[in-house]
Design an enzyme around this catalytic site. Structure first.
Site: not given
Length: 191
Positions: A17-18, A31, A39-41, A128, A130, A132
């Protein structure tokens, strides 16, 4: 965790987990509006708190967002990292719209920005791959080529000691480990 050495920089790959990573900079797959997302964002904004969004809004006021392939930096809010580099990966549209170039620029521009601020460590998600929908294998190839090519340039302001790829899925972890093993074997064969 698997670790490889490229020049004076260690490159590691692991599943995790980042948002819990400790170091100088984590990279956010943002984005172009810098408005948070899924997602990660979404995970980074949720775990890091509102100050990340406030800083993103300041960047939006100054430059209107972040075009695909570019990168901007903010503080990390409540995350254990010191900073976040927000980069915008390409949406996969079949490969005919320069997605490979744009994805490579995400990694290159993130590393150059990290070097500019004197970072010694940086962690990347699988940009990208996930929502994307960039295919995982080709995305791994682009990411690692971009990183290894930049490290081989031996730039004078490069203080990076540690680059880590934090994979969200075992499939990505396996792809990155295989790529790095092959890369190091090929390097050793040419020595």
């Amino acid at each position: 965790m698997k670790t490889y050495t490229i020049g004076r920089t260690s490159v590691s790959v692991f599943l995790g987990d980042i948002t819990t990573w400790t170091g100088d900079i984590i990279v956010n797959a943002a984005n172009s509006g810098l408005l948070g997302g899924k997602g990660v964002d979404g995970a980074i904004h949720s775990a890091g708190g509102p100050e990340i969004m406030e800083q993103c809004m300041e960047i939006r006021k100054e430059q209107g967002g972040c075009p695909p392939g570019n990168a901007v930096i903010t503080g990390a809010g409540q995350l254990p990292a010191k900073h976040i580099i927000h980069t915008v990966g390409p949406i996969w549209e079949g490969g005919g719209r320069r997605e490979e170039h744009t994805l490579a620029e995400c990694y290159r521009n993130s590393l150059l920005l990290a070097m500019k601020v004197g970072a010694r460590s940086i962690a990347f998600p699988n940009i990208s791959t996930g929502i994307y929908e960039y295919p995982k294998g080709p995305a791994c190839d682009v990411a690692l080529k971009a990183v290894t090519n930049l490290l081989e340039e031996d730039l004078p302001d490069n203080r990076l000691e540690r680059i880590e790829f934090i994979c969200f899925t075992p499939e990505n972890e396996e792809l990155y480990v295989q790529w790095l093993e092959q890369f190091t074997q090929e390097k050793e064969a040419h020595i």
